[in-house]
Motif scaffolding. Structure first.
Motif, PDB file in Angstrom:
ATOM      1  N   GLY A 409       0.809  -1.202   0.000  1.00 45.60           N
ATOM      2  CA  GLY A 409       0.000   0.000   0.000  1.00 45.60           C
ATOM      3  C   GLY A 409       0.852   1.265   0.000  1.00 45.60           C
ATOM      4  O   GLY A 409       2.077   1.224  -0.003  1.00 45.60           O
ATOM      5  N   VAL A 410       0.167   2.372   0.012  1.00 43.89           N
ATOM      6  CA  VAL A 410       0.806   3.698   0.013  1.00 43.89           C
ATOM      7  C   VAL A 410       0.144   4.530   1.107  1.00 43.89           C
ATOM      8  O   VAL A 410      -1.095   4.565   1.197  1.00 43.89           O
ATOM      9  CB  VAL A 410       0.654   4.392  -1.352  1.00 43.89           C
ATOM     10  N   PRO A 411       0.925   5.209   1.963  1.00 46.17           N
ATOM     11  CA  PRO A 411       0.315   6.066   2.985  1.00 46.17           C
ATOM     12  C   PRO A 411      -0.543   7.170   2.349  1.00 46.17           C
ATOM     13  O   PRO A 411      -0.289   7.606   1.230  1.00 46.17           O
ATOM     14  CB  PRO A 411       1.533   6.653   3.722  1.00 46.17           C
ATOM     15  N   GLN A 412      -1.524   7.602   3.119  1.00 40.40           N
ATOM     16  CA  GLN A 412      -2.428   8.638   2.620  1.00 40.40           C
ATOM     17  C   GLN A 412      -1.669   9.908   2.224  1.00 40.40           C
ATOM     18  O   GLN A 412      -1.994  10.560   1.224  1.00 40.40           O
ATOM     19  CB  GLN A 412      -3.456   8.972   3.708  1.00 40.40           C
ATOM     20  N   ALA A 413      -0.624  10.265   2.966  1.00 40.86           N
ATOM     21  CA  ALA A 413       0.120  11.492   2.677  1.00 40.86           C
ATOM     22  C   ALA A 413       0.861  11.417   1.343  1.00 40.86           C
ATOM     23  O   ALA A 413       1.167  12.453   0.745  1.00 40.86           O
ATOM     24  CB  ALA A 413       1.113  11.773   3.802  1.00 40.86           C
ATOM     25  N   ASP A 414       1.162  10.185   0.870  1.00 41.26           N
ATOM     26  CA  ASP A 414       1.921  10.032  -0.376  1.00 41.26           C
ATOM     27  C   ASP A 414       1.032   9.733  -1.576  1.00 41.26           C
ATOM     28  O   ASP A 414       1.548   9.639  -2.698  1.00 41.26           O
ATOM     29  CB  ASP A 414       2.945   8.906  -0.225  1.00 41.26           C
ATOM     30  N   CYS A 415      -0.274   9.594  -1.365  1.00 40.54           N
ATOM     31  CA  CYS A 415      -1.154   9.213  -2.477  1.00 40.54           C
ATOM     32  C   CYS A 415      -1.164  10.262  -3.587  1.00 40.54           C
ATOM     33  O   CYS A 415      -1.144   9.928  -4.774  1.00 40.54           O
ATOM     34  CB  CYS A 415      -2.572   8.967  -1.956  1.00 40.54           C
ATOM     35  N   GLN A 425       7.761   5.438  -4.452  1.00 40.41           N
ATOM     36  CA  GLN A 425       7.815   5.523  -3.002  1.00 40.41           C
ATOM     37  C   GLN A 425       9.183   5.106  -2.481  1.00 40.41           C
ATOM     38  O   GLN A 425       9.670   5.610  -1.482  1.00 40.41           O
ATOM     39  CB  GLN A 425       6.725   4.644  -2.393  1.00 40.41           C
ATOM     40  N   SER A 457      -6.052   6.882  -3.197  1.00 40.48           N
ATOM     41  CA  SER A 457      -6.254   6.763  -1.754  1.00 40.48           C
ATOM     42  C   SER A 457      -5.941   5.326  -1.349  1.00 40.48           C
ATOM     43  O   SER A 457      -5.891   4.417  -2.202  1.00 40.48           O
ATOM     44  CB  SER A 457      -7.705   7.117  -1.384  1.00 40.48           C
ATOM     45  N   PRO A 458      -5.705   5.098  -0.065  1.00 42.99           N
ATOM     46  CA  PRO A 458      -5.484   3.712   0.380  1.00 42.99           C
ATOM     47  C   PRO A 458      -6.715   2.850   0.103  1.00 42.99           C
ATOM     48  O   PRO A 458      -7.856   3.288   0.297  1.00 42.99           O
ATOM     49  CB  PRO A 458      -5.232   3.875   1.879  1.00 42.99           C
ATOM     50  N   VAL A 464      -3.711   0.202  -3.156  1.00 42.95           N
ATOM     51  CA  VAL A 464      -4.054   1.553  -3.580  1.00 42.95           C
ATOM     52  C   VAL A 464      -5.353   1.519  -4.372  1.00 42.95           C
ATOM     53  O   VAL A 464      -5.606   0.575  -5.140  1.00 42.95           O
ATOM     54  CB  VAL A 464      -2.926   2.169  -4.435  1.00 42.95           C
TER      55      VAL A 464
END
Length: 475
Positions: A409-415, A425, A457-458, A464
């Motif tokens: 996954g990807v953190p919300q701040a990096d989406c 990432q 978004s996550p 993702v």
């Protein structure tokens, strides 16, 4: 002339003009009021003098005694020996006081022995008898009729506009004029100092803005102006700070872009040159395996150059779009079928929940490119054994397409950064996943060209979720 001088001179000039008008009006008002005050005092003096002259006239019913002695004899307010008339109730305030209050001044046989306004005596028919000569050009004449037993026997006239300059009234008026001039100069000096301080305070933020713009023009983007002001200058400063931040980020992004492009191009080129050097040196035998390796690196370069070309064309609006009414559910099914084998080869399953039909006014070729890039990206960045779920739905005049995948996954701040060019990432940019990181950037430009919205978004599956919203075709 700089802006400080303009503001200073504007304030000073406006203040000086206002002060000049105010003092002029005050002086005019004072002159009018003072003239009325002098006229009232002179009327009182003429009334007392008229009573004295009426008593003198009543003795012989004629003005000969007054004419013989002269009007100046009766105008002198100080009693003398030898049968002078009794002293008036008070001396005229228009007269100058003697230097010595205890000493009597010498007799003044002159007609204008005092400093009161010129005064003359006329008979009932208006003929001059004694006193000051009549003045035909006088503008301020004060008249007082003398009555005896109800019959007019004479008239006193005073010319107020010819008050002697040495009189108390004239001296007082002159003092007030000098005082007004002094007050005006003092106020002008204070206004000059206040204008200087005010102009300096008002132009200080303007100078800060000019200094900030000058720094930006020199390529120095660390501008940080005071943003506590709540006026238009404060808004300008905040906008300038924002512009500085954007320019700084743009320069940093450009530097990262060059570094990333150099990295992405250098890696396959280094491998190609190494493979060719090894073949040339005879370290490796030339065969199908070496050809496949060379072809793989050449395809990576071709894909990168093609992505860069498409990205640059989409950024400058060079991609041509031919819109038509298309059932996008069919496009999604075609893309899923085409890439299903690639997903199974990696061990990733692809499932879909697609409403049919869903019509949109789109460019079929660009829309297919959008779905291919999104699904390819999901396959590349989903771990083996993972799952990808496609969904398409329509609600009113909005069509929503979502693609969810499992870990990683990807953190919300990096989406939001996923749509930046060459963003990965992993900062080390390992090559475990092929591609240059331009696919989602191209997707964003395609969606914007279709007046849509794309976001990340996550996902509820752990990976993702890429969400695309497009306007539905009007029925």
């Amino acid at each position: 002339m700089n802006i400080f001088r303009k503001v200073f001179l504007s304030f000073l000039g406006l203040t000086a003009l206002t002060l000049l008008i105010t003092l002029g009006l005050a002086r005019w008002s004072f002159d009018q009021g003072f003239l009325n005050f002098v006229a009232g005092l002179e009327q009182q003096r003429l009334s007392l003098l008229g009573d004295t002259l009426a008593n003198t006239y009543s003795r012989k019913n004629k003005w000969q005694p007054v004419i013989k002695k002269g009007l100046a004899y009766y105008l002198d307010p100080i009693p003398t020996r030898g049968g002078r008339p009794p002293r008036l109730s008070q001396p005229s305030p228009l007269m100058s006081s003697p230097h010595d209050q205890g000493a009597r001044p010498p007799p003044r046989p002159r007609e204008h022995g005092n400093d009161a306004p010129p005064t003359a005596l006329f008979n009932a028919q208006g003929e001059w008898l004694t006193g000051s000569k009549p003045k035909s050009d006088a503008k301020e004449v004060l008249n007082h009729a003398i009555y005896l037993e109800g019959e007019k026997v004479g008239e006193l006239r005073s010319w107020l506009d010819t008050i002697p300059e040495r009189s108390l009234a004239s001296s007082f008026s002159m003092q007030q004029r000098y005082a007004s001039i002094g007050i005006g100069l003092l106020c002008l000096l204070i206004a000059g100092a206040a204008s200087w301080l005010l102009a300096r305070r008002l132009t200080a933020p303007v100078k800060d803005v000019l200094h900030g713009v000058e720094r930006l023009s020199r390529g120095v983007y660390d501008v940080n102006l005071d943003t506590l002001r709540q006026d238009e200058l404060g808004t300008l400063m905040r906008n300038l700070n924002g512009l500085s931040h954007i320019l700084n980020e743009t320069r940093s992004a450009k530097n990262r872009w060059f570094a990333d492009i150099s990295h992405e191009l250098r890696t396959p080129l280094t491998i190609l040159i190494g493979e060719l050097d090894a073949l040339e040196a005879g370290i490796r035998p030339f065969g199908p395996e070496q050809v496949e390796s060379l072809k793989h690196e050449a395809l990576l370069l071709h894909r990168l150059v093609d992505d860069l070309y498409q990205l640059s064309m989409s950024d400058v609006g060079g991609l041509k779009y031919h819109f038509s009414l298309v059932d996008i559910s069919e496009s999604i099914e075609n893309v899923r079928a085409a890439l299903n084998a690639k997903a199974l080869q990696k061990g990733v399953t692809v499932s879909a929940t697609i409403a049919q039909p869903v019509y949109c006014l789109v460019d079929p070729q660009r829309l297919e490119q959008l779905f291919i890039n999104l699904l390819n990206n999901a396959i590349l960045y989903t771990d083996t054994g993972g799952e990808i779920v496609l969904s398409l739905s329509q609600h009113g005049n909005k069509v929503t397409f979502e693609i969810n995948d499992t870990l990683p996954g990807v953190p919300q701040a990096d989406c939001a950064k996923l749509f930046d060019p060459l963003y990965r990432q992993n900062a080390s940019r390992n090559r475990s996943a092929p591609g240059a990181g331009l696919g989602l950037t191209i997707c964003r430009n395609i969606v914007i060209a279709h007046q849509g919205i794309i976001s990340a978004s996550p996902s509820s599956l752990g990976g993702v979720c890429i969400r695309v919203e497009l306007p539905a075709a009007k029925e």
